[in-house]
Design a protein around this motif. Structure first.
Motif, short mmCIF file in Angstrom:
data_model
loop_
_atom_site.label_atom_id
_atom_site.label_comp_id
_atom_site.label_asym_id
_atom_site.label_seq_id
_atom_site.Cartn_x
_atom_site.Cartn_y
_atom_site.Cartn_z
N PRO A 48 0.78 -1.23 0.00
CA PRO A 48 0.00 0.00 0.00
C PRO A 48 0.82 1.29 0.00
CG PRO A 48 0.08 -0.88 2.21
CD PRO A 48 0.75 -1.90 1.32
N SER A 136 -0.52 5.89 2.41
CA SER A 136 -1.20 4.63 2.09
C SER A 136 -2.68 4.90 1.87
CB SER A 136 -1.00 3.60 3.21
OG SER A 136 -1.72 3.98 4.38
N PRO A 137 -3.39 4.01 1.19
CA PRO A 137 -4.81 4.24 0.93
C PRO A 137 -5.63 4.33 2.22
CG PRO A 137 -3.96 2.51 -0.50
CD PRO A 137 -2.92 2.77 0.55
N GLU A 139 -8.63 3.67 2.65
CA GLU A 139 -9.55 2.55 2.79
C GLU A 139 -8.92 1.35 3.52
OE1 GLU A 139 -10.70 1.44 -1.13
OE2 GLU A 139 -8.69 0.81 -1.75
N THR A 188 -7.64 10.53 -0.95
CA THR A 188 -7.92 9.12 -0.65
C THR A 188 -6.74 8.41 0.00
OG1 THR A 188 -7.24 8.55 -2.91
CG2 THR A 188 -9.61 8.90 -2.51
N ARG A 189 -5.64 9.13 0.22
CA ARG A 189 -4.47 8.53 0.84
C ARG A 189 -4.17 9.19 2.18
NH1 ARG A 189 -2.06 5.07 -2.46
NH2 ARG A 189 -0.29 4.89 -1.03
#
Length: 224
Positions: A48, A136-137, A139, A188-189
């Motif tokens: 990631p 890192s993402p 999610e 998103t990160r």
């Protein structure tokens, strides 16, 4: 010498560098560091981690952007919550590290002004010619962050093996919105940390001390 001896020597040689020489690290050396670090393990081989690496004027512009946020008194906005507290042995180790740093820098325990000035050196990247921002993402949450921690370790060890000094800095993540905007990192990160790196100033007092490590018997809880 066995492979474990070689690895142990590299682990023991690595330290948090707080004074760098100005000359840049060649691109091919940086690429070798990342090429080695990418072999760090990750859950389901998600890998990631992503790194935004500055060089030249880009490093100077970035440190100026961070300094501007600090000078304005901007409130920290980390993507990941800070630790709620350090207690027991964790507090002891943290305090001992701080005292060693201030002693090496010639700063008295009572000198709050100079201690704050030393802390602020984080945002000047300790004058390093490069910084790598690790993200890192979002999610993947804590697990993406944990995997990326392995990458950070591998990066710093690979750098050490190639004669490049590093310091991993959570302090930079305190200004995640500034980091994200300045380097074009997607919302998103998660901004996890920075790794400032370059060639060390071997004569600098702040590079002379080394922190202790717990003994294996303090770490292992045997069962069976």
């Amino acid at each position: 010498m066995t492979q474990i001896d070689t690895l142990t020597d590299i682990l023991k040689s690595r330290y948090s560098c707080r004074a760098f020489r100005p000359e840049p690290v060649p691109d091919e050396v940086i690429s070798r560091i990342v090429a080695a670090a990418r072999h760090a393990p990750s859950w389901c081989n998600a890998q990631p981690w992503q790194v935004a690496i500055t060089r030249g004027d880009a490093t100077d512009r970035f440190r100026k952007a961070l300094a501007a946020q600090v000078d304005m008194g901007s409130a920290p906005e980390p993507d990941l919550a800070w630790p709620t507290s350090y207690t027991g042995v964790y507090s002891d180790r943290r305090r001992a590290c701080g005292y060693q740093l201030y002693q090496a820098a010639g700063i008295a325990k009572s000198d709050v002004v100079q201690r704050q000035a030393q802390m602020r050196r984080n945002y000047a990247l300790f004058d390093a010619p490069h910084v790598a921002i690790v993200s890192s993402p979002a999610e993947l949450g804590a697990y993406g962050a944990m995997d990326s921690g392995g990458f950070v370790t591998a990066f710093t060890l690979a750098a050490t093996a190639l004669g490049v000094a590093t310091i991993a800095q959570a302090a930079i993540a305190a200004y995640a919105p500034t980091v994200r905007e300045h380097l074009g990192i997607a919302e998103t990160r998660l901004i996890l940390c920075a790794i400032s790196f370059g060639y060390p100033d071997a004569d600098a007092a702040v590079n002379q001390f080394r922190t202790d490590r717990a003994a294996p018997s303090d770490i292992i809880d045997w069962h069976g």
